[in-house]
Design a protein around this motif. Structure first.
Motif, PDB file in Angstrom:
ATOM      1  N   GLU A 425       0.806  -1.219   0.000  1.00 47.76           N
ATOM      2  CA  GLU A 425       0.000   0.000   0.000  1.00 47.76           C
ATOM      3  C   GLU A 425       0.838   1.267   0.000  1.00 47.76           C
ATOM      4  N   GLY A 426       2.142   1.169   0.119  1.00 42.44           N
ATOM      5  CA  GLY A 426       2.928   2.400   0.150  1.00 42.44           C
ATOM      6  C   GLY A 426       4.381   2.173  -0.139  1.00 42.44           C
ATOM      7  N   ILE A 429       6.634   5.374  -1.547  1.00 44.60           N
ATOM      8  CA  ILE A 429       6.624   6.455  -0.552  1.00 44.60           C
ATOM      9  C   ILE A 429       7.412   6.021   0.676  1.00 44.60           C
ATOM     10  N   SER A 446       9.567   4.374  -9.260  1.00 44.98           N
ATOM     11  CA  SER A 446       8.136   4.167  -9.026  1.00 44.98           C
ATOM     12  C   SER A 446       7.393   4.082 -10.354  1.00 44.98           C
ATOM     13  N   ASP A 448       4.701   2.713 -11.065  1.00 44.29           N
ATOM     14  CA  ASP A 448       3.245   2.872 -10.920  1.00 44.29           C
ATOM     15  C   ASP A 448       2.858   4.313 -10.579  1.00 44.29           C
ATOM     16  N   ARG A 449       3.850   5.209 -10.596  1.00 41.89           N
ATOM     17  CA  ARG A 449       3.631   6.648 -10.344  1.00 41.89           C
ATOM     18  C   ARG A 449       3.094   6.927  -8.936  1.00 41.89           C
ATOM     19  N   GLU A 450       3.462   6.059  -8.000  1.00 47.15           N
ATOM     20  CA  GLU A 450       3.114   6.358  -6.608  1.00 47.15           C
ATOM     21  C   GLU A 450       3.885   7.588  -6.133  1.00 47.15           C
ATOM     22  N   LEU A 478      -4.624   9.513 -11.947  1.00 46.43           N
ATOM     23  CA  LEU A 478      -4.575   8.605 -10.798  1.00 46.43           C
ATOM     24  C   LEU A 478      -5.921   8.424 -10.118  1.00 46.43           C
ATOM     25  N   GLY A 592      -3.595  11.960  -1.566  1.00 45.08           N
ATOM     26  CA  GLY A 592      -2.603  12.527  -2.468  1.00 45.08           C
ATOM     27  C   GLY A 592      -1.972  13.761  -1.865  1.00 45.08           C
ATOM     28  N   GLN A 618      -0.479   9.170   1.546  1.00 43.47           N
ATOM     29  CA  GLN A 618      -0.890   7.783   1.740  1.00 43.47           C
ATOM     30  C   GLN A 618      -0.784   6.961   0.453  1.00 43.47           C
ATOM     31  N   GLN A 619      -1.301   7.511  -0.679  1.00 45.63           N
ATOM     32  CA  GLN A 619      -1.355   6.748  -1.932  1.00 45.63           C
ATOM     33  C   GLN A 619      -0.457   7.325  -3.024  1.00 45.63           C
ATOM     34  N   HIS A 620      -0.356   8.654  -3.062  1.00 46.38           N
ATOM     35  CA  HIS A 620       0.432   9.281  -4.128  1.00 46.38           C
ATOM     36  C   HIS A 620       1.161  10.510  -3.594  1.00 46.38           C
TER      37      HIS A 620
END
Length: 658
Positions: A425-426, A429, A446, A448-450, A478, A592, A618-620
């Motif tokens: 999940e992270g 980051i 990254s 997946d563009r996190e 996203l 985000g 948290q996600q991006h």
């Protein structure tokens, strides 16, 4: 040739400069700027002109409002008296409001007796106070004892704004000499005798009693001074920690940890076991190391044992996140302690302590020394206190270095979680944050563009990139809506500071005229002060919310902790909140986050600041990077400036006496 008029009509009274300054500074309650500008036309230019009859001559003022304005003018008399002193000294009238708030209804008398008391107000310089002294004291003298005493307090107060709770006495002496005080020692004695300042003897040096020589003398260079409030708070924290450590009884056998051990590693199990026995224990670690999972296990075990647990965090968002992770109610620390409105102390204390057997506080790096002292005072003998936090984050906004001092003292058990679990999940980051935490800035990997790095050549381009990311790129690519994206910047000023970014983001996301105090329904706002007395639950400094309704001079704001009606006198403590500073973002997370690092932030960048900013996502995470080599240098070399505190030493002394 014309001749002077012989008319006997009375000429209008000359405008009273004090009255004009009072009105122009907005110090007449309920009188808006437009009405203030219309006063002269209604024949109101001096205090004696203020009557209900003349107020009725103002446009849009009926009898009821005229009576209210008249009453509010009379009620503002203490502030008016201060304006009189300030204007005659050539100082700004707007200082009168904070003077009346700080010094009370007899503020004018107190300033006449001691003009250097003006230094107790935020933003006042010694030059301002000296000007007031020259105006109100016949033969004002730079060697006046009141001046020296005030400089001691001012020096310590300035240091406290940088987080220090104490200063070496030598530095205070140097500050006094720099301001022309001939007898610094007398000034320090006067400050101590006033009760505002504490004088701390240097610590006794370590000494081998078996040696042939006698004990060495303490080093006078280690003598320190503190504002009494912070010196007493540090002593209260040390005593409170020692008291809880001495009175805690084991809640359950360590073997009970097995019942909640599934999914926990050995360090996490150890942290759970420590809470069962220790009066005060710490759980530390970076993002993704399982602090939340460990706290959830603690709560499950304690609830199974029938123990009463209280969960809290410094911010509303952190408390809500803690509640979701543990499936147990959580509140802000201020709310847990029953904060009594704006700077009014706490209802929960030694006389009315907390009912919980175990108190868990998340985001403990944000606890300043006074809030920690209040928390410990409200914990009765036998309470188990677990502080959870990340010492690599920015320290508290208020003075002190509580979490760091507790760790450094060795007086309480600490479990540090180091294994990185948050991958699914992270991953990107958490990996980037972990590297920054240790002083490294690796290339971002990254796919997946996190995590996305967006380079910019200057502040203007950085600002445009930020707006594009929030309003278009992140929602489109996203699927994270703009309302779930938070902009974080180190600075207020400049194209990529909070002020200009909020203006640009409002224009795109929620255009409007700013119907109430510059705000419209749909605006995102951030609180800049505590107002926990407001109905129904108030709000705390740093909380971010959305305006859901406007009233006559009021707003309804939906914060993470719930909706709040914000009246006119609290509206100055709200700012637009699409873009906020890193310090205000601390303790909160968003799906985000866009972190912008403009060139003007270069000098203030530090590893804790960068780390705190990155870990809000948290996600991006998008990093708009325009600070050049300053970023890598800050992460590699610049730790946060160490804070001068006495707490670690006090904790060690208390522990050695146990």
């Amino acid at each position: 040739m014309t001749t002077p008029s012989t008319s006997t009509a009375p000429s209008p009274a000359a405008p009273d400069p004090v009255f004009a300054a009072f009105c122009a500074a907005g110090l007449w309650p309920s009188l808006g700027k437009r009405a203030a500008a219309e006063l002269p036309a209604a024949g109101i230019t001096t205090p004696d002109d203020v009557t209900v009859a003349k107020l009725l001559k103002l446009p849009r003022v009926g009898k009821q409002r005229a009576e209210r304005l008249f009453s509010s003018f009379l009620a503002a008399a203490p502030t008016y008296d201060v304006v009189t002193l300030l204007v005659r000294a050539g100082l700004e009238a707007k200082l009168a409001s904070s003077a009346a708030d700080t010094l009370g209804d007899d503020a004018a008398r107190r300033l006449r007796d001691d003009p250097w008391a003006l230094l107790g107000l935020h933003g006042v310089t010694l030059t301002d106070a000296d000007r007031l002294a020259i105006s109100v004291l016949p033969g004002a003298d730079r060697q006046d004892g009141r001046r020296g005493r005030a400089i001691v307090v001012m020096t310590l107060r300035t240091a406290s704004r940088d987080g220090h709770t104490v200063l070496p006495a030598d530095l205070v002496v140097a500050a006094l000499r720099a301001e022309g005080v001939a007898d610094p020692a007398a000034a320090i004695v006067a400050a101590v005798e006033s009760g505002d300042v504490l004088d701390h003897d240097p610590p006794e040096p370590e000494w081998d009693e078996d040696s042939d020589t006698g004990p060495p003398e303490p080093d006078p260079a280690l003598r320190t001074l503190s504002l009494a409030r912070y010196g007493m708070a540090e002593e209260a924290v040390a005593e409170g920690v020692a008291r809880l450590a001495a009175t805690a009884e084991r809640i359950a056998d360590p073997a009970a940890v097995r019942s909640v051990a599934k999914g926990l590693d050995e360090a996490q199990k150890q942290a759970v076991a420590q809470v069962l026995g220790a009066g005060v224990s710490l759980l530390t670690g970076g993002p993704g190391t399982g602090k939340s999972r460990t706290v959830a296990a603690v709560v499950r075990l304690l609830r199974a044992k029938g123990a009463e647990v209280a969960l809290a965090a410094p911010t509303g968002r952190a408390a809500k996140r803690l509640e979701e992770l543990t499936d147990h109610p959580a509140v802000t620390v201020h709310r847990l302690l029953g904060a009594q409105g704006f700077g009014g102390g706490f209802a929960r204390n030694e006389e009315w302590p907390l009912d919980a057997e175990v108190v868990v506080v998340d985001e403990a790096s944000m606890l300043d020394v006074e809030l920690t002292a209040a928390l410990l005072e409200a914990c009765p003998d036998g309470t188990h206190l677990l502080l959870v936090g990340d010492p690599a984050q920015l320290p508290s906004i208020g003075p002190g270095h509580v979490l760091g001092d507790l760790i450094d003292s060795g007086a309480v058990p600490v479990t540090e979680l180091t294994t990185l679990y948050r991958q699914a999940e992270g991953g990107a980051i958490a990996r980037l944050a972990s590297a920054v935490r240790t002083g490294q800035l690796p290339p971002v990997d990254s796919p997946d563009r996190e995590v996305v790095v967006v380079p910019a050549t200057g502040s203007g381009e950085a600002a445009r990139r930020v707006v594009q990311l929030v309003t278009d790129s992140i929602p489109r690519a996203l699927k994270i809506e703009a309302r779930n994206v938070q902009v974080v910047t180190p600075v207020h000023r400049g194209p990529a500071g909070t002020i200009e970014l909020n203006r640009a983001l409002k224009e795109r996301l929620n255009p409007g005229e700013g119907t109430v105090f510059g705000f419209d329904v749909g605006d995102r706002v951030v609180a800049t002060a505590n107002h926990l007395d407001l109905e129904p639950i108030g709000f705390a400094n740093g909380e971010v919310g959305v305006v859901t309704a406007t009233g006559e001079g009021s707003l309804t704001v939906d914060f993470a902790s719930g909706p709040v009606t914000v009246p006119g006198d609290a509206l100055p403590d709200l700012k637009h909140g699409w873009a906020i500073t890193v310090h205000r973002a601390q303790g909160s997370e968003w799906p985000g986050v866009v972190v912008v690092l403009p060139p003007e932030a270069g000098g203030m960048l530090s590893r804790p600041l960068v780390y705190t900013a990155l870990t809000r996502a948290q996600q991006h995470l998008s990093i708009v990077h325009a600070s050049g080599a300053a970023l890598a240098r800050a992460v590699r070399e610049v730790d946060v400036r160490p804070r001068r505190t006495r707490l670690a030493r006090l904790l060690r002394e208390e522990a050695s006496q146990a």
